[in-house]
Motif scaffolding. Sequence first.
Motif, PDB file in Angstrom:
ATOM      1  N   UNK A  59       0.872  -1.051   0.058  1.00 12.67           N
ATOM      2  CA  UNK A  59      -0.083   0.016   0.017  1.00 12.67           C
ATOM      3  C   UNK A  59       1.022   1.212  -0.016  1.00 12.67           C
ATOM      4  N   UNK A  60       1.794   1.235   1.017  1.00  9.81           N
ATOM      5  CA  UNK A  60       2.773   2.695   0.974  1.00  9.81           C
ATOM      6  C   UNK A  60       3.689   2.738   0.033  1.00  9.81           C
ATOM      7  N   UNK A  61       3.803   1.705  -0.646  1.00  8.77           N
ATOM      8  CA  UNK A  61       4.780   1.716  -2.018  1.00  8.77           C
ATOM      9  C   UNK A  61       3.852   1.907  -3.366  1.00  8.77           C
ATOM     10  N   UNK A  73      -0.888  19.865   5.693  1.00  8.99           N
ATOM     11  CA  UNK A  73      -1.968  19.759   4.797  1.00  8.99           C
ATOM     12  C   UNK A  73      -2.920  18.487   4.965  1.00  8.99           C
ATOM     13  N   UNK A  74      -4.041  18.962   4.944  1.00 12.49           N
ATOM     14  CA  UNK A  74      -5.178  17.885   4.922  1.00 12.49           C
ATOM     15  C   UNK A  74      -5.229  16.948   3.732  1.00 12.49           C
ATOM     16  N   UNK A  75      -4.492  17.317   2.733  1.00 12.33           N
ATOM     17  CA  UNK A  75      -4.139  16.509   1.594  1.00 12.33           C
ATOM     18  C   UNK A  75      -3.298  15.247   1.742  1.00 12.33           C
ATOM     19  N   UNK A  76      -2.606  15.240   3.098  1.00 11.22           N
ATOM     20  CA  UNK A  76      -1.793  14.313   3.444  1.00 11.22           C
ATOM     21  C   UNK A  76      -2.608  13.169   4.322  1.00 11.22           C
ATOM     22  N   UNK A  77      -2.602  12.028   4.067  1.00 13.36           N
ATOM     23  CA  UNK A  77      -3.153  11.176   4.992  1.00 13.36           C
ATOM     24  C   UNK A  77      -2.559  10.464   6.350  1.00 13.36           C
ATOM     25  N   UNK A 101      -5.976   8.886  -0.767  1.00 13.52           N
ATOM     26  CA  UNK A 101      -7.310   8.466  -0.330  1.00 13.52           C
ATOM     27  C   UNK A 101      -7.847   7.128  -0.654  1.00 13.52           C
ATOM     28  N   UNK A 102      -7.665   6.864  -1.880  1.00  8.43           N
ATOM     29  CA  UNK A 102      -7.778   5.406  -2.377  1.00  8.43           C
ATOM     30  C   UNK A 102      -7.065   4.304  -1.710  1.00  8.43           C
ATOM     31  N   UNK A 103      -5.758   4.724  -1.383  1.00 14.01           N
ATOM     32  CA  UNK A 103      -5.165   3.492  -0.791  1.00 14.01           C
ATOM     33  C   UNK A 103      -5.642   3.393   0.591  1.00 14.01           C
ATOM     34  N   UNK A 104      -5.993   4.593   1.441  1.00 20.29           N
ATOM     35  CA  UNK A 104      -6.527   4.284   2.672  1.00 20.29           C
ATOM     36  C   UNK A 104      -7.732   3.633   2.628  1.00 20.29           C
ATOM     37  N   UNK A 105      -8.887   3.951   1.684  1.00 17.42           N
ATOM     38  CA  UNK A 105      -9.941   3.353   1.565  1.00 17.42           C
ATOM     39  C   UNK A 105      -9.710   1.607   1.254  1.00 17.42           C
ATOM     40  N   UNK A 106      -8.702   1.338   0.433  1.00 19.50           N
ATOM     41  CA  UNK A 106      -8.763   0.003   0.097  1.00 19.50           C
ATOM     42  C   UNK A 106      -8.028  -0.771   1.285  1.00 19.50           C
TER      43      UNK A 106
END
Length: 587
Positions: A193-195, A377-381, A429-434
Motif C-alpha cells: 500500500x505505502x509503496x 496539509x489535509x491532503x496528506x493522509x 485517499x484510495x489507498x486508505x480506503x482499500x
Amino acid sequence: MSELPSGWTLTTLQNVASWSSGGTPSRANPAFYSGDIPWFKTGELGPRVLHHSEERISEEAVAASSAKVFPKGSVAIAMYGATIGKTSIFGVDAATNQACAVGFPEATSAEFLYYFLLSQERAFVDAGKGGAQPNISQGIVKAWPLALPPLGEQTRIVAKLEELLSDLDAGVAELKAAQKKLQQYRQSLLKTAVEGALTAPWREAQCKLAPPSETGAQLLERVLTERRAHWEARQLAKFKDQGKAPPKDWQKKYPEPAQPGTTDLPALPDGWVWASLDMLGEIASGVAKGTKRDGTVPVREVPYLRVANVQRGYLDLSDVKTIFATERDIEELTLVDGDVLFTEGGDRDKLGRGWVWRDEVAKCIHQNHVFRMRPYSRDLQPELISHHGNTFGKLWFQKAGKQTTNLASINLTMLRAFPVPVGPSHEQQEIVAQIQVQLDCLDRQELATDLAMKQATVQRQNILRAAFAGQLVPQDPNDEPASVLLERIHAERVERAKQPKARKSKQKKEIAAVVSQLIDVLAEAGDWVRAQEAFRRCGVSDGASTDQIEALYAELRALDKAGRLAVESVIDAQGRKLYEKLKLLAG
C-alpha cells in the motif's frame, strides 16, 4: 467431588509418589557445571517430556551439594515465581534445582501424574504465597488432594487423554500457523500500500480516463509552501507577544526542512516522490514527567499519553494517566485530530511504532517519550504516514536508533529525516480506503482465530477436568480398587522404614553386586532384555527405595559411558514409550 466413581479413592500426592527437591551446586567450582547430568531449572518445565537441559552438572557436583539425580520417569513441578505449577516428566535421569518438587510415582504412571498436575496448574498458581515472587512449598504439593482411580483405569485415562489432546494440539498448531500467516499478510498488505503497488490497477484505470490533476511532487511543493507560511505565522505571533516589530530580513531565518535519508529506498510509481517527515509536518516532543517548576506558575491536571498507550497500528487507551502541566504546555502539547504519533524508545524492535490520534480523549497532551507529527496539509493522509512508519519504518528506525545498556532510542533529528513516500492526494485517499476494507476483513479473521484459541484452552481444561472426575472413560469392576493399591504401597513403605538404613559403603557394595549380577543376566541372555525383567532377575523389586533406584541408575550411566551397555526405548505407533530394554555390548 461429591461422590467418587467406583474403585476410586480420595488421597494426597504424598501417598502416590515419593517427593523430594533438588539443589544448586556451587558456582565457585566451574567443574561442577561441566558434567554429563542434565540439570533442569523451573523455567525449562512445561513440555510434556524433557530430554535436554540448558546446563549440565557433574557427579562431583551432586556429591558436594544438595542436588540429587532423579531417575527417568520422575515428574517435576515448579514451586517458585512466575513458573508455579509448570510441570514435566524427566525423559532422562536428571537433577534439578531447589525450586522444583520432584515426585517418583508409586501409585500412578508418570504420565498420569503429569496430566493430573497439569489439570491443577491454575490452582497451584492461586495457592502461591509471597510478594513479588510467590511460591508454594513442597508441603503444599505433598498435601495436595486427588481422587485416585485404579491402575487399569489410569492407563485408559492416559490413553484417552493423549488421543484427545493430540487432536487438540494439532488444531492449535493450525490456528497458530493461521495467526502467523494473517500477520504476514497484514505486513505485506501495508507494504504494498505505502509503496503504491496496491493501487497500481486503480492508477492505471484512472490514467486512461484522465491524467491526475496533481502529482506527488506538486503536492509536496504545496505542502512546503504551507510549511513556510506556518513558520512565518508563528514568528509574527511571537514578535507580537513580545511587543516587538519584526526585524529586517527575518524571513531569511526560516529553517529549511531536513532532507530525507535516501539510502536503500524502494522505487516509487510515476508521480510519487520521497519527502522527509520534517517536510510534511510539524514535529514536537512532549512534556517531561517530574519537571521542576517555579512554584508560582499555576498548573492543572490533564490526561497525557505515555509510550504504553501508543502501540504499533493502534492506541491502547485502557489506562490513561494524568499529569499536572502549565497552561503553556497544555496549549502547545494538546493533541489534535490527525496527529501522527511515534514512540521514542524502549526495546529496539519497538522504536518509532505509532498510530494516529483521533481525539479519543479530550484535552490530552503527550509525554516527551512520544513524538507527534502534525501534517501541514489535509491532503496528506495521516493513517498512510503511520502505516509507513510501522512497516518500512520499523527496520529504518532500528538501524538509525541509538542503543544504550538497556534501551534503544531515536531523537528528533532522526525522526525529521525519516523518508516518507508521497503520492497524489486522490490516490492517497484510495489507498486508505482499500487498506481499511482489507484490514477489516483481517481483523474479523484474527478475532475468529483468537476466539478459537480461547475455546481450545477451555476445551483442554474441560477434557482434563472430565478425566480426573471419572467421566472420560468407563469404570471396569474387574480393576483392583485404588484403595487396595494404596494399602499395598503403604505397607511397602512401612516395611522399608523398619529396615536399618544401609551405610553408603554397604549400599555401594549392594549396588555393585546388583550391577555385577545384571551384567551376568545380560551376558547370559545374549540379546535385548526388558529393563524391568532384568532388574527383577537381579532381585530389584518394584518396591525398591528411591535411593536404591538412583544409585542403580548412576551405575548404569557409568556402564553406558564406558560403552558396555545399550539402553533403548520401545515406542508404540502413537509415539508412546512402552518400556525400555537393555543389552550388554562386547568388551
